[in-house]
Design a protein around this motif. Sequence first.
Motif, PDB file in Angstrom:
ATOM      1  N   GLU A 129       0.780  -1.313   0.001  1.00  0.00           N
ATOM      2  CA  GLU A 129      -0.121  -0.184  -0.001  1.00  0.00           C
ATOM      3  C   GLU A 129       0.845   1.331   0.088  1.00  0.00           C
ATOM      4  O   GLU A 129       2.030   1.253   0.667  1.00  0.00           O
ATOM      5  N   SER A 168      -4.177  -5.790   1.185  1.00  0.00           N
ATOM      6  CA  SER A 168      -5.725  -5.735   1.516  1.00  0.00           C
ATOM      7  C   SER A 168      -5.587  -6.559   3.119  1.00  0.00           C
ATOM      8  O   SER A 168      -6.742  -6.433   3.815  1.00  0.00           O
ATOM      9  N   SER A 172      -4.565  -1.739   5.585  1.00  0.00           N
ATOM     10  CA  SER A 172      -6.022  -1.506   4.869  1.00  0.00           C
ATOM     11  C   SER A 172      -7.030  -2.285   5.678  1.00  0.00           C
ATOM     12  O   SER A 172      -7.950  -1.915   5.924  1.00  0.00           O
ATOM     13  N   PHE A 173      -6.582  -3.513   6.168  1.00  0.00           N
ATOM     14  CA  PHE A 173      -7.405  -4.101   6.859  1.00  0.00           C
ATOM     15  C   PHE A 173      -7.937  -3.821   8.328  1.00  0.00           C
ATOM     16  O   PHE A 173      -8.903  -3.741   8.764  1.00  0.00           O
ATOM     17  N   GLY A 177     -10.794  -1.897   5.926  1.00  0.00           N
ATOM     18  CA  GLY A 177     -10.831  -2.305   4.549  1.00  0.00           C
ATOM     19  C   GLY A 177     -11.037  -3.764   4.129  1.00  0.00           C
ATOM     20  O   GLY A 177     -11.003  -4.563   5.085  1.00  0.00           O
ATOM     21  N   PRO A 178     -11.770  -4.164   3.020  1.00  0.00           N
ATOM     22  CA  PRO A 178     -12.162  -5.547   2.803  1.00  0.00           C
ATOM     23  C   PRO A 178     -10.767  -6.554   2.424  1.00  0.00           C
ATOM     24  O   PRO A 178     -10.040  -5.749   1.797  1.00  0.00           O
ATOM     25  N   VAL A 188      -7.908  -0.914  -3.494  1.00  0.00           N
ATOM     26  CA  VAL A 188      -8.712  -0.485  -2.349  1.00  0.00           C
ATOM     27  C   VAL A 188      -8.406   0.720  -1.786  1.00  0.00           C
ATOM     28  O   VAL A 188      -7.087   1.043  -1.558  1.00  0.00           O
ATOM     29  N   MET A 189      -9.344   1.646  -1.460  1.00  0.00           N
ATOM     30  CA  MET A 189      -8.944   3.000  -0.761  1.00  0.00           C
ATOM     31  C   MET A 189      -9.757   3.124   0.557  1.00  0.00           C
ATOM     32  O   MET A 189     -10.882   2.649   0.728  1.00  0.00           O
ATOM     33  N   ALA A 190      -9.012   3.161   1.651  1.00  0.00           N
ATOM     34  CA  ALA A 190      -9.791   3.063   2.998  1.00  0.00           C
ATOM     35  C   ALA A 190      -8.998   4.255   3.714  1.00  0.00           C
ATOM     36  O   ALA A 190      -7.679   4.327   4.019  1.00  0.00           O
ATOM     37  N   ARG A 200     -16.686   4.733   4.372  1.00  0.00           N
ATOM     38  CA  ARG A 200     -16.415   3.187   4.216  1.00  0.00           C
ATOM     39  C   ARG A 200     -15.308   3.393   2.989  1.00  0.00           C
ATOM     40  O   ARG A 200     -15.161   3.976   2.493  1.00  0.00           O
ATOM     41  N   PRO A 201     -14.491   2.013   3.262  1.00  0.00           N
ATOM     42  CA  PRO A 201     -13.577   1.811   2.173  1.00  0.00           C
ATOM     43  C   PRO A 201     -14.323   1.502   0.865  1.00  0.00           C
ATOM     44  O   PRO A 201     -15.446   1.187   0.722  1.00  0.00           O
ATOM     45  N   VAL A 203     -13.704   0.116  -3.129  1.00  0.00           N
ATOM     46  CA  VAL A 203     -12.883  -1.080  -4.055  1.00  0.00           C
ATOM     47  C   VAL A 203     -13.146  -0.441  -5.679  1.00  0.00           C
ATOM     48  O   VAL A 203     -14.195  -0.311  -6.276  1.00  0.00           O
TER      49      VAL A 203
END
Length: 280
Positions: A129, A168, A172-173, A177-178, A188-190, A200-201, A203
Motif C-alpha cells: 500500500e 488488503s 488497509s485491513f 478495508g475488505p 482499495v481506498m480505506a 467506508r472503504p 474498491v
Amino acid sequence: MTTRCVMILSHVRRPEAATYAETVTTHLERAGVACVGPDDTTSPIELVLALGGDGTMLAAAEKARARDVPLLGVNFGHMGFLTDVDADALGSVIDAIAHRSYDVSTRMALDVTLTRSDGTHSMDWAFNEAAILSLMRAQPAHLGVGIDGRGISTYGADGVIVATPTGSTAYSFSAGGPIVWPDVEAVVMAPVSAHGLFTRPLVISPSSVLEVFVLPDQPSGVEVWCDGRRRLTGGPGSTIRSTKSRTPVRLAHVSDVPFSGRLVRKFDLPIKGWRMHADD
Ligand SMILES: NC(=O)c1ccc[n+]([C@@H]2O[C@H](COP(=O)([O-])OP(=O)(O)OC[C@H]3O[C@@H](n4cnc5c(N)ncnc54)[C@H](O)[C@@H]3O)[C@@H](O)[C@H]2O)c1
Ligand SMILES: Nc1ncnc2c1ncn2[C@@H]1O[C@H](COP(=O)(O)OP(=O)(O)OP(=O)(O)O)[C@@H](O)[C@H]1O
C-alpha cells in the motif's frame, strides 16, 4: 554454460534464518545453482528466496521486482502472511529451486506519484500500500479523493490507505478495508479514522487513476509510506496519484495451499463446524 543463480535474503536478526540459508546454499550449490546475497547487482539471478516475515518479503520484493524474477518466501517471522511455506519445508524448497518446479503467480503493484504545489514530483511504488498520513498526528489531514478526474469525497482523517489486493490483509485491513483475493485486480481506498459520515472503504477498478489531494487548509502536509519502507513527503497543495503498475511482483509457490487456507491459518479464523459436517 550459464551458471544458474538465486539471491537469498535472510531476516537480519534471526540466526535460524541464517543457518537455513547456509543449508540451502550447500544443497543448491551441489545441484549447480549458485547463491548470492542481497547486495549482488550483477549476477543473472532467476529467483529471490526470502527467509523471514512480511518485512523481509517486502524488502525482497524490491529486489525481485527490479530484476523481474519470482520471489519465494519461507517464514521466519511472526506472521509471514506473504511467505509461501514454513521452515519445515526445507526439502521441498531445495527441490523446487533445483528443478525449477515451482508455480508463479502475478501480484499487482501500484505506481505512486506525489506532485507538490511547486511542480516538483517524486515517484515510488507499492506492493502492499501507499499510506498517506498527516505529518502532524494531533490534527487530522484534510484530504480530497478523486477517481478518474472526478471528486468522490473530502475527508478529515488520520490519512488514507491506497492498497493492492496483496496489501488488503495488512494496514488497509486494520483501517476497515475488505480482504481482496490476490487474483482479483482492484485497488482499495480505506480512510484511516475518518471523521464524518462517508468513511467506508472503496474498491476501485485497476484501470482507474486514484488521486488524493492534500487540501490547501491542511496545516502540515503529509507523508506517504510505501510498504512501510519508502517515504515521500508533500505539503498542502500536493497530489498523490496511484495507478496499477506495469511491473508486478511475481510470487513463487511450492505449497498448494490456496489463499483461503492461508487466511484462515494466519488470521486464526473460527471455521470449526462451518458447514455442520462432523469432520469440518
Ligand atoms: N495499523 C496497522 O495495521 C499498520 C500500521 C503501519 C504499517 N502496517 C503494515 O506494516 C507493513 C510493513 O510490514 P513490516 O513487516 O515491515 O512491519 P511490521 O513487522 O511492523 O509489520 C506489521 C504487521 O503487518 C503484517 N503484514 C505486513 N504485510 C502484510 C500483508 N500483506 N498481509 C497481512 N499482514 C501483513 C506483518 O506480518 C506484521 O504483523 C506495511 O506495508 C503496512 O501494511 C500496518
Ligand atoms: N533482510 C532484511 N532486509 C531488510 N529489512 C529487514 C530484513 N530482515 C528484517 N528486516 C526488517 O525487520 C523488520 C521485521 O522483519 P520481518 O517483518 O521479516 O519479521 P517479523 O516482524 O518477525 O515478521 P512479520 O512481519 O511476518 O510479523 C521488518 O520491518 C524489516 O524492515
